[in-house]
Design a protein around this motif. Structure first.
Motif, PDB file in Angstrom:
ATOM      1  N   ILE A 156      -3.585  60.547 -58.530  1.00 58.41           N
ATOM      2  CA  ILE A 156      -4.944  60.168 -58.943  1.00 58.41           C
ATOM      3  C   ILE A 156      -5.342  60.963 -60.193  1.00 58.41           C
ATOM      4  O   ILE A 156      -5.839  60.409 -61.170  1.00 58.41           O
ATOM      5  CB  ILE A 156      -5.934  60.380 -57.768  1.00 58.41           C
ATOM      6  N   ASP A 157      -5.074  62.278 -60.169  1.00 58.59           N
ATOM      7  CA  ASP A 157      -5.377  63.113 -61.359  1.00 58.59           C
ATOM      8  C   ASP A 157      -4.638  62.585 -62.581  1.00 58.59           C
ATOM      9  O   ASP A 157      -5.201  62.480 -63.682  1.00 58.59           O
ATOM     10  CB  ASP A 157      -4.909  64.565 -61.135  1.00 58.59           C
ATOM     11  N   LEU A 158      -3.366  62.273 -62.371  1.00 60.09           N
ATOM     12  CA  LEU A 158      -2.547  61.832 -63.510  1.00 60.09           C
ATOM     13  C   LEU A 158      -3.032  60.497 -64.061  1.00 60.09           C
ATOM     14  O   LEU A 158      -3.168  60.330 -65.275  1.00 60.09           O
ATOM     15  CB  LEU A 158      -1.079  61.702 -63.071  1.00 60.09           C
ATOM     16  N   ALA A 159      -3.281  59.551 -63.141  1.00 55.27           N
ATOM     17  CA  ALA A 159      -3.727  58.227 -63.597  1.00 55.27           C
ATOM     18  C   ALA A 159      -5.026  58.358 -64.390  1.00 55.27           C
ATOM     19  O   ALA A 159      -5.212  57.691 -65.410  1.00 55.27           O
ATOM     20  CB  ALA A 159      -3.904  57.300 -62.404  1.00 55.27           C
ATOM     21  N   LYS A 160      -5.907  59.257 -63.933  1.00 55.07           N
ATOM     22  CA  LYS A 160      -7.177  59.447 -64.662  1.00 55.07           C
ATOM     23  C   LYS A 160      -6.920  60.039 -66.045  1.00 55.07           C
ATOM     24  O   LYS A 160      -7.508  59.620 -67.037  1.00 55.07           O
ATOM     25  CB  LYS A 160      -8.115  60.371 -63.868  1.00 55.07           C
ATOM     26  N   GLY A 161      -6.028  61.034 -66.098  1.00 54.17           N
ATOM     27  CA  GLY A 161      -5.708  61.673 -67.389  1.00 54.17           C
ATOM     28  C   GLY A 161      -5.074  60.669 -68.352  1.00 54.17           C
ATOM     29  O   GLY A 161      -5.419  60.628 -69.540  1.00 54.17           O
ATOM     30  N   ILE A 162      -4.171  59.861 -67.827  1.00 53.85           N
ATOM     31  CA  ILE A 162      -3.505  58.870 -68.694  1.00 53.85           C
ATOM     32  C   ILE A 162      -4.531  57.844 -69.180  1.00 53.85           C
ATOM     33  O   ILE A 162      -4.527  57.446 -70.342  1.00 53.85           O
ATOM     34  CB  ILE A 162      -2.334  58.183 -67.933  1.00 53.85           C
ATOM     35  N   GLN A 163      -5.414  57.463 -68.247  1.00 58.80           N
ATOM     36  CA  GLN A 163      -6.475  56.514 -68.639  1.00 58.80           C
ATOM     37  C   GLN A 163      -7.314  57.077 -69.783  1.00 58.80           C
ATOM     38  O   GLN A 163      -7.690  56.358 -70.703  1.00 58.80           O
ATOM     39  CB  GLN A 163      -7.399  56.282 -67.443  1.00 58.80           C
ATOM     40  N   GLU A 164      -7.587  58.379 -69.709  1.00 62.07           N
ATOM     41  CA  GLU A 164      -8.383  59.002 -70.774  1.00 62.07           C
ATOM     42  C   GLU A 164      -7.666  58.875 -72.118  1.00 62.07           C
ATOM     43  O   GLU A 164      -8.270  58.535 -73.129  1.00 62.07           O
ATOM     44  CB  GLU A 164      -8.620  60.482 -70.452  1.00 62.07           C
ATOM     45  N   MET A 302      -3.165  51.521 -65.330  1.00 63.85           N
ATOM     46  CA  MET A 302      -3.545  52.780 -64.661  1.00 63.85           C
ATOM     47  C   MET A 302      -4.669  52.548 -63.649  1.00 63.85           C
ATOM     48  O   MET A 302      -4.705  53.165 -62.590  1.00 63.85           O
ATOM     49  CB  MET A 302      -3.992  53.825 -65.691  1.00 63.85           C
ATOM     50  N   GLU A 303      -5.588  51.650 -63.979  1.00 66.44           N
ATOM     51  CA  GLU A 303      -6.705  51.405 -63.048  1.00 66.44           C
ATOM     52  C   GLU A 303      -6.181  50.822 -61.731  1.00 66.44           C
ATOM     53  O   GLU A 303      -6.723  51.116 -60.659  1.00 66.44           O
ATOM     54  CB  GLU A 303      -7.749  50.482 -63.686  1.00 66.44           C
ATOM     55  N   ASP A 304      -5.112  50.015 -61.794  1.00 63.29           N
ATOM     56  CA  ASP A 304      -4.535  49.451 -60.569  1.00 63.29           C
ATOM     57  C   ASP A 304      -3.858  50.549 -59.751  1.00 63.29           C
ATOM     58  O   ASP A 304      -3.938  50.572 -58.520  1.00 63.29           O
ATOM     59  CB  ASP A 304      -3.490  48.380 -60.919  1.00 63.29           C
ATOM     60  N   ILE A 305      -3.166  51.454 -60.459  1.00 60.19           N
ATOM     61  CA  ILE A 305      -2.473  52.549 -59.766  1.00 60.19           C
ATOM     62  C   ILE A 305      -3.513  53.459 -59.105  1.00 60.19           C
ATOM     63  O   ILE A 305      -3.390  53.845 -57.939  1.00 60.19           O
ATOM     64  CB  ILE A 305      -1.575  53.320 -60.761  1.00 60.19           C
ATOM     65  N   LEU A 306      -4.549  53.735 -59.858  1.00 65.79           N
ATOM     66  CA  LEU A 306      -5.634  54.576 -59.347  1.00 65.79           C
ATOM     67  C   LEU A 306      -6.250  53.953 -58.096  1.00 65.79           C
ATOM     68  O   LEU A 306      -6.439  54.620 -57.069  1.00 65.79           O
ATOM     69  CB  LEU A 306      -6.682  54.707 -60.465  1.00 65.79           C
ATOM     70  N   TYR A 307      -6.517  52.664 -58.166  1.00 65.78           N
ATOM     71  CA  TYR A 307      -7.125  51.938 -57.050  1.00 65.78           C
ATOM     72  C   TYR A 307      -6.221  52.006 -55.812  1.00 65.78           C
ATOM     73  O   TYR A 307      -6.682  52.289 -54.702  1.00 65.78           O
ATOM     74  CB  TYR A 307      -7.351  50.486 -57.482  1.00 65.78           C
ATOM     75  N   ALA A 308      -4.911  51.767 -56.031  1.00 65.06           N
ATOM     76  CA  ALA A 308      -3.966  51.774 -54.894  1.00 65.06           C
ATOM     77  C   ALA A 308      -3.891  53.163 -54.275  1.00 65.06           C
ATOM     78  O   ALA A 308      -3.885  53.308 -53.048  1.00 65.06           O
ATOM     79  CB  ALA A 308      -2.591  51.326 -55.376  1.00 65.06           C
ATOM     80  N   PHE A 309      -3.850  54.199 -55.113  1.00 61.55           N
ATOM     81  CA  PHE A 309      -3.733  55.558 -54.594  1.00 61.55           C
ATOM     82  C   PHE A 309      -5.025  55.979 -53.893  1.00 61.55           C
ATOM     83  O   PHE A 309      -4.979  56.582 -52.826  1.00 61.55           O
ATOM     84  CB  PHE A 309      -3.403  56.535 -55.732  1.00 61.55           C
ATOM     85  N   GLN A 310      -6.139  55.652 -54.504  1.00 58.75           N
ATOM     86  CA  GLN A 310      -7.416  56.054 -53.897  1.00 58.75           C
ATOM     87  C   GLN A 310      -7.638  55.335 -52.580  1.00 58.75           C
ATOM     88  O   GLN A 310      -8.084  55.930 -51.604  1.00 58.75           O
ATOM     89  CB  GLN A 310      -8.573  55.762 -54.860  1.00 58.75           C
ATOM     90  N   SER A 311      -7.280  54.042 -52.546  1.00 62.22           N
ATOM     91  CA  SER A 311      -7.513  53.277 -51.323  1.00 62.22           C
ATOM     92  C   SER A 311      -6.573  53.734 -50.203  1.00 62.22           C
ATOM     93  O   SER A 311      -6.858  53.541 -49.030  1.00 62.22           O
ATOM     94  CB  SER A 311      -7.347  51.773 -51.568  1.00 62.22           C
ATOM     95  N   SER A 312      -5.442  54.349 -50.557  1.00 63.69           N
ATOM     96  CA  SER A 312      -4.504  54.811 -49.531  1.00 63.69           C
ATOM     97  C   SER A 312      -4.784  56.251 -49.116  1.00 63.69           C
ATOM     98  O   SER A 312      -4.303  56.709 -48.075  1.00 63.69           O
ATOM     99  CB  SER A 312      -3.066  54.735 -50.051  1.00 63.69           C
ATOM    100  N   GLN A 313      -5.523  56.949 -49.957  1.00 63.87           N
ATOM    101  CA  GLN A 313      -5.701  58.396 -49.739  1.00 63.87           C
ATOM    102  C   GLN A 313      -6.313  58.716 -48.372  1.00 63.87           C
ATOM    103  O   GLN A 313      -5.851  59.608 -47.667  1.00 63.87           O
ATOM    104  CB  GLN A 313      -6.565  58.990 -50.841  1.00 63.87           C
ATOM    105  N   ASN A 314      -7.320  57.936 -47.987  1.00 61.67           N
ATOM    106  CA  ASN A 314      -8.003  58.215 -46.723  1.00 61.67           C
ATOM    107  C   ASN A 314      -7.141  57.916 -45.510  1.00 61.67           C
ATOM    108  O   ASN A 314      -7.397  58.406 -44.415  1.00 61.67           O
ATOM    109  CB  ASN A 314      -9.290  57.395 -46.627  1.00 61.67           C
ATOM    110  N   ALA A 315      -6.118  57.090 -45.741  1.00 67.84           N
ATOM    111  CA  ALA A 315      -5.278  56.687 -44.609  1.00 67.84           C
ATOM    112  C   ALA A 315      -4.079  57.606 -44.422  1.00 67.84           C
ATOM    113  O   ALA A 315      -3.299  57.432 -43.497  1.00 67.84           O
ATOM    114  CB  ALA A 315      -4.790  55.265 -44.841  1.00 67.84           C
ATOM    115  N   VAL A 316      -3.938  58.587 -45.309  1.00 60.21           N
ATOM    116  CA  VAL A 316      -2.750  59.450 -45.253  1.00 60.21           C
ATOM    117  C   VAL A 316      -3.126  60.805 -44.655  1.00 60.21           C
ATOM    118  O   VAL A 316      -4.093  61.427 -45.078  1.00 60.21           O
ATOM    119  CB  VAL A 316      -2.152  59.627 -46.669  1.00 60.21           C
ATOM    120  N   TYR A 317      -2.348  61.226 -43.658  1.00 57.90           N
ATOM    121  CA  TYR A 317      -2.596  62.538 -43.045  1.00 57.90           C
ATOM    122  C   TYR A 317      -1.947  63.620 -43.905  1.00 57.90           C
ATOM    123  O   TYR A 317      -1.040  63.354 -44.685  1.00 57.90           O
ATOM    124  CB  TYR A 317      -1.987  62.588 -41.646  1.00 57.90           C
TER     125      TYR A 317
END
Ligand SMILES: Nc1ncnc2c1ncn2[C@@H]1O[C@H](COP(=O)(O)OP(=O)(O)OP(=O)(O)O)[C@@H](O)[C@H]1O
Length: 628
Positions: A156-164, A302-317
């Motif tokens: 998520i950090d990386l995708a945001k940085g690349i987006q910037e 990057m926005e798609d990658i960010l979305y996929a990672f963020q949407s999965s984040q809550n489901a990962v222990y």
């Protein structure tokens, strides 16, 4: 900044603001970046020791000394000393750096830049020194695998940085775990803000650096030869990030153990993809798979990658396991007509858009002909990512409810994916290319052209619609092309051979196979073509019987030997039957006892041979006469 940096030259006056603590903090506190110059006098940098060596140069641990009448500061920095550039190109690079410096400083996802200097003619980029990188973390861990929860957080950090960086038009092109630096809060920042991209187009002295635009293991297919297989675009970084995520998941570098040449063969020629480990949350699995699409337009942004990672984040222990996610995501991301959902999601429709039905990617056959021309009058608000729209079509009373992905927006007569031709040819690139985007307003367009490593940016008014090429069509070089851009085979007699399009790249470059040519050993039977240099060949365009027959030969190399064998067989049969007739005549003539044949010609003295049927039939392999 009022003036450009000149190197070497008198010391530029620094207008530093004093701050305490971590420079990361400065971004949020100091709001006067325009007062800061990126130039660092060489004397202010003290190199201590080398900490790494990459293809673009060496990285040194150094101190940056800043002082004025009322302050003195020392900062620990990492200095990237680039290989020497030719003459004025150093100045050109520094100018490019100057233009992005302040904007990079405002980015949270990019390492803190101290500035640029030139030492012994070599460009030195000074960045805050970070204690470690993701590559170091992978190396320290037993088995090298990071926790999925950490990977998603870093991702998520990386995708945001690349987006910037993308937001200011920069491509990173060098995404890999050793360039993902970790700050004190275990957050990732990018250690490379796009140095390969800034160097692109600059003639380089170091041959290895000149040959490669990135690090082989992480390079997208188009990055190996962007002028031919390009353009490089935002999605080029999706491939690099995908490779880096795979490395974080497995602890093993993609294509580990392969030489650069072998990686080139795998990625570019055989079109292979890095292996993705199983057992990932579907959205993550899906988005990483998408990163490895050969056609960059089919990759996620990057926005798609960010979305996929963020949407999965809550489901990962934290132990790396994850709770099952809805399977809808997978179904959504399946490809339609050669387009992946990532391609389709790049052009969401709005009310008022002119639309038409979308044709399958690189194919001529229409997918459906529901809408030849219409206007969007409503967008279904229930489904955001793969929804339906209401389309008003002239002559039909009620608007049609159509799935958004089956439609394409038409602006000023152009749609994404159209073949276009420059009205005025200029530059060394092909005048024919493929449209990648068109703004709703203003007519701004981006186009991929053979000969350009990145997208051409211009106005729709400079373009016209060009002839469409599709996979499966036969093409040959135009007769007036003397020196083609790419090598092209010839037929017997020296004419250009005809081949069949097997693949179309996002810049319009054609991959052409030659099924009519028989090749031996390692000889290649696949060639590249500039779409501006070829013409279509079909039965309709072949003017005569001979040309039509020649076109049949283009379908498979076996056609010619088969026809020859058939001709020889026919000739032999004819010869035998003629021979039989002649011997019958001879016998009948002998029986007549007058020493003459029945037709009255002289017997043994007469010269008689069967007609050279095979020669007549197959002069230059073409039937030129009929056997009577
Ligand atoms: N700002 C920094 N702080 C701390 N370490 C850094 C910094 N920048 C680079 N490094 C480290 O220095 C080493 C060399 O970096 P460098 O980027 O030159 O090499 P590379 O990543 O192998 O190749 P490339 O030239 O392709 O980027 C890497 O281990 C990297 O993590």
């Amino acid at each position: 900044m009022a003036e450009k940096i000149r190197i070497p030259g008198p010391a530029t006056s620094f207008e530093y603001m004093l701050f305490d603590g971590d420079p990361d903090h400065l971004r949020t506190v100091v709001a006067t970046p325009t007062q800061i110059s990126p130039w660092i006098e060489a004397a202010e940098l003290k190199l201590k020791h080398r900490i790494g060596r990459g293809i673009y140069g060496d990285v040194w641990l150094a101190t940056h000394h800043q002082s004025a009448d009322d302050f003195e500061e020392y900062h620990e920095v990492a200095v990237k000393m680039l290989h020497p550039l030719k003459g004025d190109l150093t100045q050109m690079f520094v100018d490019k750096f100057e233009r992005i410096f302040l904007r990079c400083r405002e980015m949270h996802g990019v390492g803190w830049l101290h500035g640029v200097s030139v030492m012994n003619g070599q460009i030195c980029i000074a960045m805050k020194f970070y204690e470690g990188s993701v590559a170091d973390r992978i190396a320290w861990l037993k088995g090298g695998k990071l926790q999925l929860s950490d990977i998603l957080r870093y991702g998520i950090d990386l995708a945001k940085g690349i987006q910037e960086l993308h937001s200011i038009g920069l491509l990173v092109l060098n995404l890999k775990p050793s360039n993902f630096l970790l700050n004190d809060h275990d957050q990732v920042v990018l250690g490379d803000f796009g140095i390969p991209y800034l160097l692109h187009g600059i003639q380089l002295l170091n041959s290895e650096m000149a040959l490669r635009l990135g690090t082989a293991n992480y390079m997208a297919p188009e990055q190996w030869d962007p002028e031919v297989r390009g353009p490089m675009s935002f999605e080029t970084d999706s491939w690099g990030l995908g490779c880096s995520i795979v490395e974080m998941l497995t602890g093993v570098q993609p294509w580990f153990g392969k030489s650069i040449e072998e990686i080139y063969q795998s990625v570019v020629i055989k079109q292979e993809k890095p292996q993705i480990p199983s057992g990932l949350p579907p959205a993550v699995d899906n988005v990483i798979k998408g990163c490895f699409e050969y056609d960059l337009r089919n990759r996620p942004l990057m926005e798609d990658i960010l979305y996929a990672f963020q949407s999965s984040q809550n489901a990962v222990y934290s132990d790396g396991g994850w709770v099952g996610l809805e399977s809808r995501t997978l179904a959504e991301k399946s490809s339609v007509g050669g387009y992946t959902a990532w391609y389709l999601s790049k052009g969401h429709l709005q009310v008022g858009d002119a639309v038409r039905s979308r044709k399958p990617l690189n194919a001529c056959k229409p997918q459906n002909m529901d809408v030849s021309s219409g206007t969007v009058v409503d967008v279904d608000s229930d489904t955001d990512r793969n929804g339906f729209v209401l389309v008003k079509i002239a002559g039909i009373r009620n608007p049609l409810r159509v799935q958004e992905s089956t439609l394409e927006r038409v602006t000023s007569g152009f749609a994404m994916g159209d073949w276009v031709r420059m009205k005025e040819e200029h530059g060394r690139h092909s005048p024919v290319g493929i449209l990648h985007s068109i703004d709703r307003e203003g007519g701004g367009v981006t186009v991929g052209f053979v000969g350009l490593g990145t997208l051409w940016m211009g106005s729709a008014s400079e373009l016209q619609i060009a002839k469409v090429y599709c996979v499966g069509q036969f093409v040959r070089l135009r007769a007036n092309v003397v020196t083609p851009r790419f090598e092209w085979p010839r037929k017997r007699g020296g004419r250009w051979a005809t081949g069949r399009i097997s693949q179309i790249l996002p810049n319009g470059c054609l991959f052409v196979g030659f099924p009519g040519r028989l090749v031996f050993g390692d000889e290649s039977n696949s060639f590249l073509a500039d779409p501006a240099e070829v013409e279509l060949v079909s039965f309709d365009t072949c003017p005569g019987v001979v040309e039509k027959y020649q076109h049949v030969e283009d379908f498979h190399w076996v056609v010619r030997p088969l026809v020859i064998a058939l001709g020889v067989f026919t000739a032999a049969k004819l010869t035998i039957s003629v021979g039989r007739k002649v011997s019958t005549k001879l016998r009948m003539g002998q029986r007549s006892g007058n020493g003459h044949y029945q037709d009255g010609s002289a017997g043994n003295n007469a010269a008689w041979f069967p007609p050279p049927v095979a020669n007549i039939l197959f002069k230059e392999g073409v039937p030129t006469a009929t056997v009577r």
